[in-house]
Design a protein around this motif. Structure first.
Motif, mmCIF file in Angstrom:
data_model
loop_
_atom_site.group_PDB
_atom_site.id
_atom_site.type_symbol
_atom_site.label_atom_id
_atom_site.label_comp_id
_atom_site.label_asym_id
_atom_site.label_seq_id
_atom_site.Cartn_x
_atom_site.Cartn_y
_atom_site.Cartn_z
ATOM 1 N N ARG A 107 -27.492 18.402 -25.249
ATOM 2 C CA ARG A 107 -25.988 17.658 -24.906
ATOM 3 C C ARG A 107 -26.543 16.190 -24.636
ATOM 4 O O ARG A 107 -27.271 15.932 -23.630
ATOM 5 C CB ARG A 107 -25.555 18.301 -23.723
ATOM 6 C CG ARG A 107 -24.074 17.740 -23.246
ATOM 7 C CD ARG A 107 -23.757 18.547 -22.165
ATOM 8 N NE ARG A 107 -22.879 17.641 -21.405
ATOM 9 C CZ ARG A 107 -21.556 17.403 -21.079
ATOM 10 N NH1 ARG A 107 -20.911 18.360 -21.978
ATOM 11 N NH2 ARG A 107 -20.638 16.720 -20.601
ATOM 12 N N CYS A 108 -25.594 15.181 -25.098
ATOM 13 C CA CYS A 108 -25.906 14.040 -24.739
ATOM 14 C C CYS A 108 -24.636 13.071 -24.959
ATOM 15 O O CYS A 108 -24.171 12.979 -26.032
ATOM 16 C CB CYS A 108 -27.204 13.528 -25.547
ATOM 17 S SG CYS A 108 -27.261 11.527 -25.358
ATOM 18 N N ARG A 109 -24.190 12.842 -23.958
ATOM 19 C CA ARG A 109 -22.961 12.169 -23.923
ATOM 20 C C ARG A 109 -23.106 10.581 -24.444
ATOM 21 O O ARG A 109 -23.979 9.894 -24.048
ATOM 22 C CB ARG A 109 -22.176 11.915 -22.463
ATOM 23 C CG ARG A 109 -20.754 11.523 -22.565
ATOM 24 C CD ARG A 109 -20.360 11.506 -20.956
ATOM 25 N NE ARG A 109 -20.967 10.493 -20.333
ATOM 26 C CZ ARG A 109 -20.920 10.176 -19.043
ATOM 27 N NH1 ARG A 109 -20.011 11.095 -18.181
ATOM 28 N NH2 ARG A 109 -21.804 9.463 -18.510
ATOM 29 N N ALA A 160 -24.376 14.826 -18.155
ATOM 30 C CA ALA A 160 -24.158 14.046 -19.390
ATOM 31 C C ALA A 160 -25.062 14.119 -20.347
ATOM 32 O O ALA A 160 -25.066 14.044 -21.486
ATOM 33 C CB ALA A 160 -24.171 12.598 -18.915
ATOM 34 N N GLN A 215 -21.962 14.683 -11.045
ATOM 35 C CA GLN A 215 -21.957 13.787 -12.278
ATOM 36 C C GLN A 215 -20.916 12.601 -12.023
ATOM 37 O O GLN A 215 -21.234 11.306 -11.998
ATOM 38 C CB GLN A 215 -21.225 14.436 -13.402
ATOM 39 C CG GLN A 215 -20.858 13.564 -14.501
ATOM 40 C CD GLN A 215 -22.095 12.957 -15.280
ATOM 41 O OE1 GLN A 215 -23.043 13.361 -15.305
ATOM 42 N NE2 GLN A 215 -21.787 11.683 -15.574
#
Lengths: 282, 468
Positions: A212-214, A188, A162
């Motif tokens: 999940r999503c930043r 991310a 990442q």
């Protein structure tokens, strides 16, 4: 000619004009896909409903995980054409595939619009070499996209990947078996992808659940149903009608696939040559 | 400076000259004049080799580079003549060319004094005039003009002592005044050779020139004053050699494909070598040096020791490829030097650890058989223009290494029950004995996944790919 007939004629003329305008907008949108991205560090997925969930699209300089079932679910077909399109500004960089056993079939990549000169296929011998190669490719600044089919990798190495993606401004795409959905990951963006039966031979459907999503919208884990057509001549019906049909179909025949009222239905025509997108939220 | 038993000064640097050191003095006299004098041994063969290297490097500006046989050259200097009349416009005109030649010489470690004119003698005169004036700027005479050198002092013709005396006796100051004198009288007062020199200056007399042939391959070495064990010093030497190699090869329209470095330690220790093979042929010296530094670093890690003492670095370029000046792109369109460089560096670093055959590029091939419709190529190499054969049907993103036998239920027409597309008949391969005759179908299973299956001529079903 009666007044009513005149009004009707006028209305139709107006409708035709509006339709032409819409098509022109659509074509412009198709030619400049980056226009649909609100931010330059985003790549529109081609599915507005998914873009909404992801906060604008795929993120450059971030690691993405697609959790896929075995066999041809259609996720690559849906997402790759936009992902590997050369960036609107700056030179096109490499698209790297890093895996001991898998690599994409080059003629399919060409159909998806990839200039094969940008293609780099790396075959590491084991997971350790694979993680090293992904890290190097992401960090190098030489790649637009780095794709790998990844099984188990420890949390520390994933975190390094990442960071490497952030450093090199590359988009890392890890394709992992669905079983890893239960394992935490520092990526991310994590999307759980499941195929859905198609409703026409040229069309395909996918159900995508963002885990999940930043930096994405706060829509939680609402499932999104994506539909696209490979056939550029698959002229979509007027949006409202189609949306109705899609919802009816989705609820009647495939009710189990969706998550009740939270389902967002998106219809898209995302063939390799034409990816004009029309979508509705139902 | 070896002159029998006594060593004499042959050439001096400006700083030594400032102390009063002059050619012809004995070394001991020179040392007495200048306490910090650094004396270097005269090596005519080495000087000749060095000049040949410079000449080879300058071949990129013109195919006609000539060794200068001017006896009037001051000691320590050497001359080269470049016939640039036909090639100057490729380099943005003569003035721009002069700047580039000066820069190329400076990179090779030479100071230059340039003159550009219509005839070799006129160019010589301009260069000498610049030197007399102590001005290193290139001097450029316009085409077919005598105006510039007419105003120069006759000393720029580098006359012999007798001729110089005659000129003084004549009372002339400039070349222009000399040219106005009647030739016959001038010949009796000075010498026939001097008048011929004036005729060559004006182009009235042809001058035979000795052209230098481009070297076949590059093979040069650099020797350190004292052995070094510092990677930085090695890289500086390697950069010098690479610059020369790239420029020498550029003269022939080629670029190095494999650069073989040999590092020679002092004493009897065995030399070690390192082959530098960039993923794409390049003239980018900085990129090659970056690659070399990665290699040296890698080498050190492998040996788990610092670079051993090195006395000499040798570079041999045995393999070259033709490379036109504008064909250096990794990507045909939207090229960007920085992107190319980082891409090449990535490819080379991957290949260093994984092996070059594990890091590949792909290209489309014109073959109807799906498993042969593409081929591997060296990563980073410029892709050959692929045959743009339109493919009829959609192709799957995943193709099985070999078709897998599978069971398929067919309807009464003999088509798979779940076919969404097909049949797409693919035949071919008779030319290499692997001919196929297949009917391809795209089938969708109940869960929505799609596969690419085919029925061969014998009626057996195989799964060949997945539309992932």
């Amino acid at each position: 000619m009666s007044a009513a007939a005149k009004t009707e004629l006028h209305r139709r003329g107006e409708l035709g004009r509006l339709r032409t305008q819409l098509e022109a907008l659509d074509r412009a949108h198709h030619r400049r896909p980056e226009l649909s991205a609100a931010r330059p560090d985003r790549i529109a997925t081609g599915f507005p409903a998914l873009d909404l969930q992801l906060g604008g699209g795929w993120q450059r300089g971030a690691l993405h995980e697609l959790l896929l079932p075995d066999g041809g679910c259609g996720a690559l077909e849906a997402f790759l054409p936009r992902l590997i399109a050369p960036p609107a500004v700056g030179a096109a960089r490499l698209v790297a595939w890093i895996d001991p056993n898998h690599w994409p079939y080059p003629p399919a990549l060409r159909q998806a619009g990839l200039d094969l000169a940008r293609c780099l296929v790396v075959r590491p011998r084991d997971t350790r070499e694979q993680a090293w190669a992904i890290d190097l490719a992401l960090r190098s600044g030489a790649c637009d996209v780095v794709v790998a089919w990844l099984h188990h990798l420890d949390d520390r190495s994933l975190r390094r990947l990442q960071l490497a993606a952030e450093e090199g401004g590359a988009l890392g795409l890890l394709l992992r078996p669905q079983g890893f959905a239960r394992v935490a990951s520092p990526a991310a963006v994590r999307l759980l992808v499941a195929p859905l039966p198609s409703r026409a031979p040229a069309r395909r459907r996918l159900q995508v659940t963002p885990l999940r999503c930043r930096g994405g919208a706060v829509l939680g884990s609402d499932a999104v149903v994506l539909e696209w057509s490979r056939d550029p001549l698959d002229e979509p019906a007027p949006a409202a009608l189609r949306a109705g049909a899609a919802v009816a179909n989705g609820n009647d025949t495939h009710g189990n696939d969706t998550h009740g009222n939270d389902t967002h239905v998106a219809n898209a025509c995302a063939g390799s040559r034409d990816s004009g997108v029309r979508a509705v939220r139902a | 400076m070896h002159d029998g038993a006594r060593e004499r000064v042959v050439a001096v640097s400006p700083r030594a000259a400032a102390h009063g050191v002059a050619p012809g003095q004995t070394l001991s006299a020179a040392r007495a004049l200048c306490s910090g004098l650094v004396a270097l041994r005269l090596e005519p063969e080495a000087d000749a080799r060095l000049l040949a290297r410079l000449a080879a490097a300058l071949l990129r500006f013109t195919p006609d580079v000539c060794r200068e046989r001017d006896p009037a050259l001051r000691a320590g200097a050497a001359g080269l003549l470049l016939e640039v009349g036909r090639t100057a416009f490729h380099f943005g005109g003569e003035e721009s060319l002069a700047t580039q030649v000066t820069a190329a010489c400076a990179r090779a470690g030479f100071a230059t004094q340039l003159g550009i004119a219509d005839t070799p003698e006129a160019a010589r005169v301009l260069a000498r005039a610049g030197e007399l004036a102590g001005d290193p700027e290139p001097r450029h005479a316009p085409r077919a003009g005598t105006g510039l050198f007419a105003a120069l002092p006759w000393q720029a013709l580098a006359p012999s002592v007798e001729v110089a005396a005659a000129c003084r006796a004549l009372g002339v100051r400039t070349i222009g005044e000399l040219l106005q004198l009647p030739r016959a009288g001038l010949a009796t007062r000075t010498s026939i050779a001097f008048v011929q020199q004036l005729q060559r200056l004006l182009g009235e007399l042809e001058e035979p020139l000795e052209r230098i042939a481009p070297p076949q391959f590059f093979d040069e070495e650099l020797e350190f004053e004292a052995p070094v064990n510092d990677a930085g010093a090695l890289l500086v030497a390697a950069q010098q050699l690479l610059t020369e190699a790239v420029e020498a090869l550029a003269a022939r329209g080629e670029a190095p494909l494999v650069a073989a470095f040999t590092f020679v330690p002092p004493g009897k220790a065995p030399p070690w070598s390192l082959d530098l093979a960039p993923s794409a042929p390049t003239r980018d010296v900085a990129l090659l040096v970056t690659l070399l530094s990665h290699r040296l670093e890698h080498e050190q890690r492998q040996r788990r020791q610092a670079v051993a003492l090195v006395e000499k670095v040798r570079l041999v370029v045995a393999k070259t490829v033709p490379l036109a000046a504008e064909q250096e792109a990794l990507f045909a369109a939207g090229r960007d030097r920085g992107a190319e460089r980082t891409a090449a560096a990535l490819i080379d670093r991957l290949a260093m650890r994984l092996g070059r055959e594990q890091v590949r590029g792909v290209e489309a091939r014109c073959d109807p058989r799906p498993e042969r419709a593409f081929g591997w190529r060296a990563a980073g190499a410029v892709a050959t223009s692929a045959a743009q054969q339109p493919v009829a049907g959609a192709r799957p993103f995943e193709l099985a290494g070999a078709p897998q036998p599978c069971a398929v239920t067919c309807d009464e027409r003999g088509q798979p029950l779940r076919a969404v597309r097909g049949p797409e008949r693919i035949t071919g391969g008779w030319w290499d004995g692997n001919d196929v005759e297949r009917d391809y179908f795209e089938v969708e299973l109940a869960d929505g996944t799609r596969s690419w299956i085919f029925r061969d001529a014998a009626g057996a079903w195989f799964r060949h790919g997945a539309f992932s």
